[in-house]
Design a protein around this motif. Structure first.
Motif, PDB file in Angstrom:
ATOM      1  N   ASN A 148       0.829  -1.211   0.000  1.00 14.11           N
ATOM      2  CA  ASN A 148       0.000   0.000   0.000  1.00 14.11           C
ATOM      3  C   ASN A 148       0.859   1.255   0.000  1.00 14.11           C
ATOM      4  N   THR A 149       1.950   1.211   0.706  1.00 19.08           N
ATOM      5  CA  THR A 149       2.857   2.373   0.720  1.00 19.08           C
ATOM      6  C   THR A 149       3.475   2.570  -0.660  1.00 19.08           C
ATOM      7  N   ASN A 150       3.870   1.474  -1.290  1.00 22.27           N
ATOM      8  CA  ASN A 150       4.430   1.578  -2.641  1.00 22.27           C
ATOM      9  C   ASN A 150       3.389   2.107  -3.626  1.00 22.27           C
ATOM     10  N   TYR A 156       1.490   9.046  -6.208  1.00 21.38           N
ATOM     11  CA  TYR A 156       2.006  10.408  -6.041  1.00 21.38           C
ATOM     12  C   TYR A 156       2.944  10.769  -7.171  1.00 21.38           C
ATOM     13  N   ARG A 157       3.864   9.856  -7.493  1.00 22.61           N
ATOM     14  CA  ARG A 157       4.791  10.133  -8.587  1.00 22.61           C
ATOM     15  C   ARG A 157       4.040  10.258  -9.927  1.00 22.61           C
ATOM     16  N   LYS A 158       3.033   9.413 -10.131  1.00 21.63           N
ATOM     17  CA  LYS A 158       2.235   9.479 -11.367  1.00 21.63           C
ATOM     18  C   LYS A 158       1.544  10.844 -11.489  1.00 21.63           C
ATOM     19  N   PHE A 159       1.069  11.332 -10.367  1.00 16.46           N
ATOM     20  CA  PHE A 159       0.399  12.633 -10.388  1.00 16.46           C
ATOM     21  C   PHE A 159       1.405  13.746 -10.670  1.00 16.46           C
ATOM     22  N   ILE A 160       2.540  13.727  -9.976  1.00 14.27           N
ATOM     23  CA  ILE A 160       3.522  14.797 -10.136  1.00 14.27           C
ATOM     24  C   ILE A 160       4.143  14.771 -11.527  1.00 14.27           C
ATOM     25  N   GLU A 240      -1.784  17.388  -2.428  1.00 14.06           N
ATOM     26  CA  GLU A 240      -1.885  17.164  -0.982  1.00 14.06           C
ATOM     27  C   GLU A 240      -2.591  15.836  -0.680  1.00 14.06           C
ATOM     28  N   THR A 241      -3.585  15.512  -1.508  1.00 15.39           N
ATOM     29  CA  THR A 241      -4.305  14.246  -1.310  1.00 15.39           C
ATOM     30  C   THR A 241      -3.374  13.056  -1.492  1.00 15.39           C
ATOM     31  N   TYR A 242      -2.570  13.115  -2.562  1.00 10.73           N
ATOM     32  CA  TYR A 242      -1.628  12.019  -2.799  1.00 10.73           C
ATOM     33  C   TYR A 242      -0.536  11.967  -1.728  1.00 10.73           C
ATOM     34  N   VAL A 243      -0.063  13.139  -1.319  1.00 11.14           N
ATOM     35  CA  VAL A 243       0.954  13.189  -0.252  1.00 11.14           C
ATOM     36  C   VAL A 243       0.382  12.624   1.052  1.00 11.14           C
ATOM     37  N   SER A 244      -0.840  13.021   1.372  1.00  9.97           N
ATOM     38  CA  SER A 244      -1.488  12.528   2.587  1.00  9.97           C
ATOM     39  C   SER A 244      -1.665  11.010   2.534  1.00  9.97           C
ATOM     40  N   ALA A 245      -2.065  10.515   1.357  1.00 13.44           N
ATOM     41  CA  ALA A 245      -2.237   9.067   1.202  1.00 13.44           C
ATOM     42  C   ALA A 245      -0.908   8.339   1.386  1.00 13.44           C
TER      43      ALA A 245
END
Length: 442
Positions: A148-150, A156-160, A240-245
């Motif tokens: 889940n962390t991966n 997050y990387r996909k979004f950025i 922020e959503t992806y970072v929080s996740a």
């Protein structure tokens, strides 16, 4: 009348003479007896002073014991009852049964401890299996949390690196398309206006082109507003959503690892506890089995059986016999080595300062009063014997050991003996009996 008086005097004189004669005879008898006794006493109370060796010694009584002996003790804990003991004086060889103690309680203890040991084995195996199960479950939870962390990091990387740039690019394209459409519609309106002014274009077409320009302006404004909203609000919110996740997945991984560590520690601690319990039960079972084995005592070597005697007459220990209660570590039997013997004596405190190790000693056995054996003082106790203190607090005697150096006949230990310890020998000196020495007027 005169004649009668004379007769009376004569008879009186005769009576007195008889008495005198009898008295003299008695005196003569007494004198004779006295003379005879005096002669005899004179012979017995006369001693001729002579020169010779004068031996100064200390004499003490004791018992003959073996220097080296195998002491058989009761190794069973607590108290035990003797149900069989080999007769005293028997000559045994190594491995012969000497003593058997009542083992009913020991058998019961062994049976109970076997049940406890078997229960401990099952509990240990269950704890061992539980640890393996916990390890498997914990590993699954950790693997899931890591996955889940991966996934959160990938999102997050996909979004950025992808979605964010793509959405901005789509918004820019929408603006460019709106600008291009506005230019086309404005150009179309320009020519429609000129043609309308020259009368070559219908008003409806002119109004249509004006509407298209107006719509293009509104579309361009909307595209620019969407780009601004996307850049300033939507995309930062998504980031922020992806970072929080990602943070939550990472925290969850940490929590899972901590919980897994705690769970495994409990399982390991339980396994260690059950392992220690099993080990203690096993050791106790071994002790109980050893206690059962020790209820039968076998001869470690050959020899003659001698029952152990109480060291003091005030001891509460029972006599060694069948049916007697014996305590743990109590002496039961000794197997003496009669090849080297000693005499144990006790020396009064008034004489102990004269006794030194290595002094020559002469030993007389009660069984052989006419035979004298030679020995030496081998050990002198530094403190008074406690047994003599309990029997008489005012009596202080020191245990002394005398090693017999001469060859003895085949004797059993325990024979009474007297030891004469030579303090000194004064050669060529005048000697008289101690009875001839007296004190007159101090």
């Amino acid at each position: 009348m005169n004649q009668s008086k004379e007769n009376g005097k004569t008879s009186l004189a005769s009576g007195l003479g008889l008495k005198v004669i009898l008295g003299l005879l008695v005196l003569l008898s007494i004198w004779a007896l006295t003379r005879s006794d005096s002669n005899e006493d004179g012979d017995q109370s006369t001693f001729e002073v002579v020169r010779g060796d004068f031996l100064v010694s200390v004499t003490a009584g004791g018992t003959l014991e073996a220097v080296n002996q195998e002491i058989i003790r009761n190794e069973v804990d607590g108290t035990s009852r003797i149900i069989y003991i080999i007769p005293e004086g028997e000559v045994v060889k190594s491995g012969d049964l000497l003593v058997e103690l009542d083992s009913a309680e020991a058998v019961e203890q062994v049976n109970q401890q076997k049940l406890s040991y078997e229960s401990a084995v099952k509990t240990f195996e269950a704890a061992k299996a539980n640890l393996e199960i916990e390890r498997s479950q914990v590993q699954s939870l950790i693997d899931t949390a890591i996955l889940n962390t991966n996934f959160a990091y990938i999102d997050y990387r996909k979004f950025i690196e992808g979605d964010r740039l793509q959405q901005l690019r789509n918004a820019e394209i929408a603006i460019q398309q709106g600008e291009e459409a506005l230019k086309i519609n404005q150009n179309q309106l320009y020519w429609s206006q000129r043609l309308f002014d020259q009368g070559f274009e219908a008003k409806t077409n002119l109004e249509r082109d004006q509407t298209l320009v107006t719509n293009s302006l509104l579309g361009l404004e909307q595209a620019r507003t969407e780009y601004k909203m996307l850049e300033m609000y939507d995309l930062p919110k998504l980031e922020e959503t992806y970072v929080s996740a990602l943070i939550e997945a990472s925290n969850e991984l940490t929590r899972v690892i901590l919980q897994a560590t705690n769970t495994l520690n409990k399982a390991v601690a339980d396994l260690i506890t059950q392992s220690n319990t099993l080990r203690l039960n096993q050791e106790r079972l071994q002790r109980e089995e050893e206690q059962l084995d020790k209820s039968k005592i076998f001869a470690p070597k050959g020899g003659m059986v001698v029952y152990a005697k109480s060291r003091s007459r005030f001891s509460s220990e029972s006599m060694i016999e069948e049916g007697a209660q014996v305590r743990n570590r109590q002496e039961l039997i000794t197997l003496p080595d009669t090849s080297q013997m000693k005499v144990d004596v006790k020396i009064h405190e008034s004489q102990i300062n004269k006794i030194k190790k290595g002094q020559t000693t002469f030993i007389v056995l009660d069984q052989q009063p006419d035979q004298r054996y030679k020995g030496i003082v081998s050990k002198v106790a530094p403190l008074p014997d406690s047994a003599s203190f309990f029997s008489d607090p005012n009596l202080k005697e020191y245990a002394t050991e005398i090693l017999v150096t001469d060859t003895l006949p085949d004797l059993k230990p325990g024979v009474s003996a007297r030891a004469e310890i030579v303090i000194t020998n004064i050669p060529n000196t005048l000697k008289i009996p101690i009875q001839s020495v007296t004190t007159v007027d101090g």
